[in-house]
Design an enzyme around this catalytic site. Structure first.
Site, PDB file in Angstrom:
ATOM      1  N   ILE A  36       0.813  -1.213   0.000  1.00  0.00           N
ATOM      2  CA  ILE A  36       0.000   0.000   0.000  1.00  0.00           C
ATOM      3  C   ILE A  36       0.849   1.266   0.000  1.00  0.00           C
ATOM      4  O   ILE A  36       0.319   2.366  -0.199  1.00  0.00           O
ATOM      5  CB  ILE A  36      -0.992   0.022   1.182  1.00  0.00           C
ATOM      6  CG1 ILE A  36      -0.254   0.032   2.529  1.00  0.00           C
ATOM      7  CG2 ILE A  36      -1.975  -1.130   1.100  1.00  0.00           C
ATOM      8  CD1 ILE A  36      -1.158   0.298   3.728  1.00  0.00           C
ATOM      9  N   ALA A  59      -1.992  -0.838   9.091  1.00  0.00           N
ATOM     10  CA  ALA A  59      -1.433   0.269   9.865  1.00  0.00           C
ATOM     11  C   ALA A  59      -0.070  -0.112  10.420  1.00  0.00           C
ATOM     12  O   ALA A  59       0.224  -1.289  10.640  1.00  0.00           O
ATOM     13  CB  ALA A  59      -2.362   0.647  11.022  1.00  0.00           C
ATOM     14  N   THR A 100      -7.302   5.584  15.616  1.00  0.00           N
ATOM     15  CA  THR A 100      -6.924   5.202  16.979  1.00  0.00           C
ATOM     16  C   THR A 100      -7.195   6.297  18.018  1.00  0.00           C
ATOM     17  O   THR A 100      -7.230   7.488  17.694  1.00  0.00           O
ATOM     18  CB  THR A 100      -5.411   4.869  17.012  1.00  0.00           C
ATOM     19  OG1 THR A 100      -4.984   4.655  18.363  1.00  0.00           O
ATOM     20  CG2 THR A 100      -4.577   6.014  16.449  1.00  0.00           C
ATOM     21  N   ASP A 101      -7.341   5.869  19.267  1.00  0.00           N
ATOM     22  CA  ASP A 101      -7.473   6.805  20.387  1.00  0.00           C
ATOM     23  C   ASP A 101      -6.160   7.544  20.660  1.00  0.00           C
ATOM     24  O   ASP A 101      -6.141   8.546  21.379  1.00  0.00           O
ATOM     25  CB  ASP A 101      -7.915   6.059  21.647  1.00  0.00           C
ATOM     26  CG  ASP A 101      -6.929   4.975  22.079  1.00  0.00           C
ATOM     27  OD1 ASP A 101      -6.311   4.342  21.186  1.00  0.00           O
ATOM     28  OD2 ASP A 101      -6.780   4.729  23.283  1.00  0.00           O
ATOM     29  N   TYR A 124       3.367   7.570  16.391  1.00  0.00           N
ATOM     30  CA  TYR A 124       2.261   6.699  15.961  1.00  0.00           C
ATOM     31  C   TYR A 124       0.961   7.492  15.871  1.00  0.00           C
ATOM     32  O   TYR A 124       0.288   7.503  14.835  1.00  0.00           O
ATOM     33  CB  TYR A 124       2.111   5.519  16.922  1.00  0.00           C
ATOM     34  CG  TYR A 124       0.815   4.763  16.745  1.00  0.00           C
ATOM     35  CD1 TYR A 124       0.544   4.071  15.567  1.00  0.00           C
ATOM     36  CD2 TYR A 124      -0.152   4.750  17.762  1.00  0.00           C
ATOM     37  CE1 TYR A 124      -0.654   3.391  15.394  1.00  0.00           C
ATOM     38  CE2 TYR A 124      -1.340   4.075  17.602  1.00  0.00           C
ATOM     39  CZ  TYR A 124      -1.591   3.395  16.416  1.00  0.00           C
ATOM     40  OH  TYR A 124      -2.783   2.730  16.259  1.00  0.00           O
TER      41      TYR A 124
END
Length: 291
Positions: A36, A59, A100-101, A124
């Site tokens: 990707i 990811a 994501t949190d 991240y």
């Protein structure tokens, strides 16, 4: 309906393959079948398959490694997401981008709404936020689904690590001052299947209900695993402060997300994390899997 899935062998990808409805043709891809980070490979795959939906579940998730490997983190979490978003209009597919949190800094004391200001603490989270922003800019019709503390019967995760350590050690220490919500991939997968039917646009939060520290989570894992016979003895678990367990990347101390908008779309309340944990451990037991 044809759905192209990236990250097919990850935790979420494996769950989606296991729960795929019969009326959907799922085209699973991983790093071996689709790079990707190569835009031309992505375009070629889109031309070949002409999917109705793309779920970008791939990811770079190595939170600590990302601090010294930022180029690759941004390549996967930002640049690749942008390519899928930029091609969505041309190939006419619905894009689901998983996030994501960790886009939040943890300074709130109440659950984060989807439109709360993001302020990631590390590479991240920053790379995932950049991916979100690229998707929103290039493909406003996409849905970005943030989740937290993901675990499953597939792959490596906190639950399976805890089970292994509880078998190997006489005691454990687990961080008790980082608060969030453990989320089973079963919950997230069911939400995504519903979203594919409804095609909502914008940012959504999908996490199991309730809150926990990593320490709470570990204690619950031991209790539930003992009840199911996955463990044969209890060991002491000690609560630690974050500064007693230093890591290269800073974690948000509070990353509970407000999921009411998602529940409104689904038409039901997402399960409590403890119930989901029990379901996942039961699944492990049925598969005779040892962590």
């Amino acid at each position: 309906m044809k759905i192209l899935l990236t990250g097919a062998h990850g935790q979420l990808g494996s769950e989606l393959q296991a729960t795929c409805p019969a009326n959907i043709t799922l085209i699973p891809t991983d790093r071996d079948t689709l790079d990707i980070t190569d835009p031309q490979q992505v375009i070629n795959a889109l031309e070949q398959h002409r999917p109705d939906v793309v779920i970008n579940g791939a990811a770079y998730t190595a939170v600590d490694k990302a601090e010294t490997d930022s180029a690759n983190a941004y390549l996967i979490n930002h640049a690749a997401a942008h390519v899928f978003a930029a091609q969505a209009a041309l190939f006419d597919y619905y894009l689901l981008q998983i996030s994501t949190d960790f886009v939040f800094d943890g300074l709130q004391s109440t659950p984060y709404l989807p439109n709360a200001i993001a302020n990631p603490l590390g590479v991240y989270g920053a790379s995932k936020l950049a991916g979100e922003q690229a998707v929103q800019a290039a493909c406003p019709s996409a849905a970005i689904v943030r989740t937290s503390w993901l675990y499953s019967a597939y792959g490596n995760n906190f639950v399976k690590t805890m089970l292994r350590l509880m078998r190997e050690r006489d005691s454990l220490g687990v961080v008790a001052d980082q608060i969030g919500t453990p989320t089973w991939t079963g919950t997230l997968a069911a939400t995504l299947w519903s979203f594919i039917a409804q095609k909502p646009q914008g940012i959504f939060h999908c996490a199991d209900n309730g809150v926990a520290s990593w320490y709470d989570f570990a204690v619950a894992i031991q209790e539930e695993a003992l009840a199911l016979g996955l463990l044969n003895k209890a060991i002491p678990i000690k609560p630690l402060r974050t500064d007693e367990y230093p890591t290269p990347a800073r974690r948000p101390t509070f990353s509970v997300m407000d999921r009411r908008a998602t529940e409104g779309l689904l038409g039901y309340t997402l399960p409590h994390w403890r119930k989901s944990l029990r379901q996942m451990l039961t699944q492990l037991k049925q598969q005779n899997v040892t962590a």
